[in-house]
Design an enzyme around this catalytic site. Sequence first.
Site, mmCIF file in Angstrom:
data_model
loop_
_atom_site.group_PDB
_atom_site.id
_atom_site.type_symbol
_atom_site.label_atom_id
_atom_site.label_comp_id
_atom_site.label_asym_id
_atom_site.label_seq_id
_atom_site.Cartn_x
_atom_site.Cartn_y
_atom_site.Cartn_z
ATOM 1 N N ASP A 197 7.855 1.263 7.938
ATOM 2 C CA ASP A 197 6.623 0.797 8.571
ATOM 3 C C ASP A 197 6.970 -0.571 9.142
ATOM 4 O O ASP A 197 6.821 -1.596 8.481
ATOM 5 C CB ASP A 197 5.493 0.723 7.545
ATOM 6 C CG ASP A 197 4.168 0.324 8.168
ATOM 7 O OD1 ASP A 197 4.096 0.242 9.407
ATOM 8 O OD2 ASP A 197 3.207 0.077 7.427
ATOM 9 N N ASP B 35 16.601 -9.540 3.974
ATOM 10 C CA ASP B 35 16.463 -9.215 5.390
ATOM 11 C C ASP B 35 17.130 -7.867 5.623
ATOM 12 O O ASP B 35 18.334 -7.714 5.396
ATOM 13 C CB ASP B 35 17.142 -10.304 6.224
ATOM 14 C CG ASP B 35 16.964 -10.109 7.726
ATOM 15 O OD1 ASP B 35 16.590 -8.984 8.146
ATOM 16 O OD2 ASP B 35 17.200 -11.056 8.481
ATOM 17 N N CYS C 3 1.697 -0.154 13.077
ATOM 18 C CA CYS C 3 0.243 -0.252 13.265
ATOM 19 C C CYS C 3 -0.027 -0.934 14.604
ATOM 20 O O CYS C 3 -0.754 -1.913 14.684
ATOM 21 C CB CYS C 3 -0.430 -0.995 12.110
ATOM 22 S SG CYS C 3 0.207 -2.647 11.797
ATOM 23 N N GLY D 135 0.808 -1.209 0.000
ATOM 24 C CA GLY D 135 0.000 0.000 0.000
ATOM 25 C C GLY D 135 0.843 1.261 0.000
ATOM 26 O O GLY D 135 0.616 2.187 -0.793
#
Length: 409
Positions: A295, A279, A348, A237
């Site tokens: 994020d 990674d 989040c 996104g």
Amino acid sequence: MAPKTGKTPGLPPRRAALKMLDAVLRRGDTLEQAGGAANGLPAHSDRALARAIASEVLRWLVDLDALIDSATKEPLPDDAKPRTVLRMMLAQWLRLDTPPHAVVATALPLLTGGPKRLAHGVFATLTRQEAQLPDHPTLPVQVAERWADRAEAIAKGLAVPPPLDLMLKDSGAGPGMEGISLAPGHLRLPRGANVSDLPGYDGGDWWVQDLAATLPARLLGEGKGRRVLDLAAAPGGKTMQLAAAGWDVTALDVHPTRMMRLRENLSRTRLDAHTVIADALEWHPDAPFDAILLDAPCTATGTCRRHPDVIHRIGPRHIAEMADLQRRLLERASGWVKPGGTLVYATCSLEREEGEEVAATCTLTPSPIAASELPAGFQATDAGHVRTDPGMLAEHGGLDGFFVARFTA
């Protein structure tokens, strides 16, 4: 004669929901992982029903158990099959508006013998009493204690599943759908639609993304061809947001399957990004970036509106493990930003350990977020961060929980 179990109409989605709940509550799987139990159901409506039953049980678990315990002489073990079936029965009756006779017909075949009679008796007692749920879910004690003064507002935001948020590739183009816009390029639709059937899906005109999840990329502004690294990028996104905003995007993720989904999303939306499977704790860029969006992997407790399993799966150990990973990722990413460049750190998660406490370890210069940079209804904290939770914008359907901090190299 009663119908055979396998022939009972409506039974397969209930059986799938039972398996999903067992996977979440007994094994600790995510609801997404447990959703494989419904994948074999032929109809989209059956798969959606199985997911809805499991989700509503998890959303209202504490309150459903309180009702069950009020109608039994001896408490049923938490992992007893009759308790789980009763949770499903009550969730269907009280939350999904399924008539009691249909609840009984499709739930009792999941049990045999004494447990069947017990479940039938308890359900009959509660229906006769016209049992009700509270206005909003009751959080487990340990979760309410963790979220402290925010707990009640968050709980109110969990009362119903969230609406559907779309992020438009071209914020100036009309998507041909009726909805409300709460920010540039955002469209909110009522829940329940089959996403792939919506106008503009095949043309790649939009993608699904909660409004709160769009904030980190918004805070980087227009790219104008500059280079940005999207760390832990899948399912994409924010990568698509950045690409649509004119950034030259490098999207990195450690999970090949999730990266495949990101590439599919890029292909559908006809947006470009360089994709890297690696990674981040071992990978090194060839050159520093103008901006980095981290994020970070997290407990995802902020997604509890749509993933109520996190309320029951996540505890102090998970939070500590994620916070340690986030600190290490932030430390590495901080060294990959050009002088004068920008780093945005986000999770989040509703946990301070994964937000404010990790941000405090960043060695770059804080770049406070101003209210003028945020959509209407959002505020920056005194420290210049952004903190959202499911209780915000309740009149419009709420938000996921996010933490966002910004820094300058």
